[in-house]
Design a protein around this motif. Structure first.
Motif, PDB file in Angstrom:
ATOM      1  N   VAL A  17     -11.847  39.394  50.945  1.00 20.45           N
ATOM      2  CA  VAL A  17     -10.757  39.271  49.975  1.00 20.45           C
ATOM      3  C   VAL A  17      -9.421  39.591  50.636  1.00 20.45           C
ATOM      4  O   VAL A  17      -8.429  38.892  50.434  1.00 20.45           O
ATOM      5  CB  VAL A  17     -11.002  40.174  48.745  1.00 20.45           C
ATOM      6  N   ALA A  18      -9.388  40.615  51.453  1.00 19.47           N
ATOM      7  CA  ALA A  18      -8.158  40.976  52.161  1.00 19.47           C
ATOM      8  C   ALA A  18      -7.730  39.845  53.083  1.00 19.47           C
ATOM      9  O   ALA A  18      -6.548  39.487  53.140  1.00 19.47           O
ATOM     10  CB  ALA A  18      -8.358  42.266  52.936  1.00 19.47           C
ATOM     11  N   ALA A  19      -8.671  39.255  53.804  1.00 20.57           N
ATOM     12  CA  ALA A  19      -8.344  38.152  54.714  1.00 20.57           C
ATOM     13  C   ALA A  19      -7.835  36.946  53.940  1.00 20.57           C
ATOM     14  O   ALA A  19      -6.868  36.295  54.349  1.00 20.57           O
ATOM     15  CB  ALA A  19      -9.568  37.774  55.545  1.00 20.57           C
ATOM     16  N   LEU A  20      -8.453  36.642  52.811  1.00 17.65           N
ATOM     17  CA  LEU A  20      -7.995  35.519  51.997  1.00 17.65           C
ATOM     18  C   LEU A  20      -6.617  35.782  51.406  1.00 17.65           C
ATOM     19  O   LEU A  20      -5.800  34.870  51.302  1.00 17.65           O
ATOM     20  CB  LEU A  20      -9.006  35.223  50.880  1.00 17.65           C
ATOM     21  N   SER A  21      -6.344  37.013  51.052  1.00 24.85           N
ATOM     22  CA  SER A  21      -5.022  37.362  50.524  1.00 24.85           C
ATOM     23  C   SER A  21      -3.946  37.160  51.570  1.00 24.85           C
ATOM     24  O   SER A  21      -2.883  36.600  51.293  1.00 24.85           O
ATOM     25  CB  SER A  21      -5.002  38.809  50.033  1.00 24.85           C
ATOM     26  N   VAL A  22      -4.224  37.585  52.798  1.00 29.92           N
ATOM     27  CA  VAL A  22      -3.267  37.403  53.889  1.00 29.92           C
ATOM     28  C   VAL A  22      -3.065  35.918  54.158  1.00 29.92           C
ATOM     29  O   VAL A  22      -1.938  35.443  54.327  1.00 29.92           O
ATOM     30  CB  VAL A  22      -3.750  38.137  55.164  1.00 29.92           C
ATOM     31  N   GLN A  23      -4.143  35.158  54.164  1.00 30.00           N
ATOM     32  CA  GLN A  23      -4.060  33.714  54.405  1.00 30.00           C
ATOM     33  C   GLN A  23      -3.257  33.033  53.308  1.00 30.00           C
ATOM     34  O   GLN A  23      -2.409  32.185  53.592  1.00 30.00           O
ATOM     35  CB  GLN A  23      -5.467  33.123  54.479  1.00 30.00           C
ATOM     36  N   THR A  24      -3.484  33.405  52.065  1.00 27.03           N
ATOM     37  CA  THR A  24      -2.766  32.814  50.950  1.00 27.03           C
ATOM     38  C   THR A  24      -1.281  33.123  51.034  1.00 27.03           C
ATOM     39  O   THR A  24      -0.441  32.246  50.818  1.00 27.03           O
ATOM     40  CB  THR A  24      -3.335  33.327  49.607  1.00 27.03           C
ATOM     41  N   MET A  25      -0.935  34.345  51.370  1.00 27.85           N
ATOM     42  CA  MET A  25       0.481  34.708  51.504  1.00 27.85           C
ATOM     43  C   MET A  25       1.128  33.945  52.647  1.00 27.85           C
ATOM     44  O   MET A  25       2.281  33.533  52.555  1.00 27.85           O
ATOM     45  CB  MET A  25       0.626  36.211  51.710  1.00 27.85           C
ATOM     46  N   ALA A  26       0.394  33.725  53.736  1.00 33.10           N
ATOM     47  CA  ALA A  26       0.940  33.001  54.882  1.00 33.10           C
ATOM     48  C   ALA A  26       1.170  31.537  54.541  1.00 33.10           C
ATOM     49  O   ALA A  26       2.099  30.912  55.034  1.00 33.10           O
ATOM     50  CB  ALA A  26      -0.004  33.119  56.072  1.00 33.10           C
ATOM     51  N   GLU A  27       0.338  30.962  53.670  1.00 34.53           N
ATOM     52  CA  GLU A  27       0.461  29.553  53.300  1.00 34.53           C
ATOM     53  C   GLU A  27       1.508  29.332  52.217  1.00 34.53           C
ATOM     54  O   GLU A  27       1.930  28.211  51.992  1.00 34.53           O
ATOM     55  CB  GLU A  27      -0.887  29.022  52.821  1.00 34.53           C
ATOM     56  N   ASP A  28       1.911  30.375  51.547  1.00 32.89           N
ATOM     57  CA  ASP A  28       2.857  30.251  50.439  1.00 32.89           C
ATOM     58  C   ASP A  28       4.269  30.098  50.996  1.00 32.89           C
ATOM     59  O   ASP A  28       5.002  31.058  51.142  1.00 32.89           O
ATOM     60  CB  ASP A  28       2.765  31.473  49.521  1.00 32.89           C
ATOM     61  N   ILE A  29       4.608  28.872  51.319  1.00 36.02           N
ATOM     62  CA  ILE A  29       5.903  28.579  51.916  1.00 36.02           C
ATOM     63  C   ILE A  29       6.824  28.044  50.823  1.00 36.02           C
ATOM     64  O   ILE A  29       6.513  27.086  50.144  1.00 36.02           O
ATOM     65  CB  ILE A  29       5.772  27.545  53.042  1.00 36.02           C
TER      66      ILE A  29
END
Length: 54
Positions: A17-29
């Motif tokens: 979940v933590a990894a997916l949260s970081v990935q989602t924040m990185a993709e939120d451009i």
């Protein structure tokens, strides 16, 4: 399932979940909630002026 197995599984899920949260924040451009348009505001204004002049 033993308590240790359950705790290990919970730990793995928390990491995922933590990894997916970081990935989602990185993709939120850029901003969210805005619509994209085929025409610029200036083009829409010009077309509306043409229609109004008819």
């Amino acid at each position: 399932m033993t308590m240790e197995e359950l705790q290990a599984q919970v730990a793995r899920l928390q990491e995922q979940v933590a990894a997916l949260s970081v990935q989602t924040m990185a993709e939120d451009i850029g901003p969210s909630g805005y619509a994209a348009s085929k025409y610029s505001v200036e083009e829409m204004d010009a077309l509306l002026d043409k229609v109004a002049a008819m």
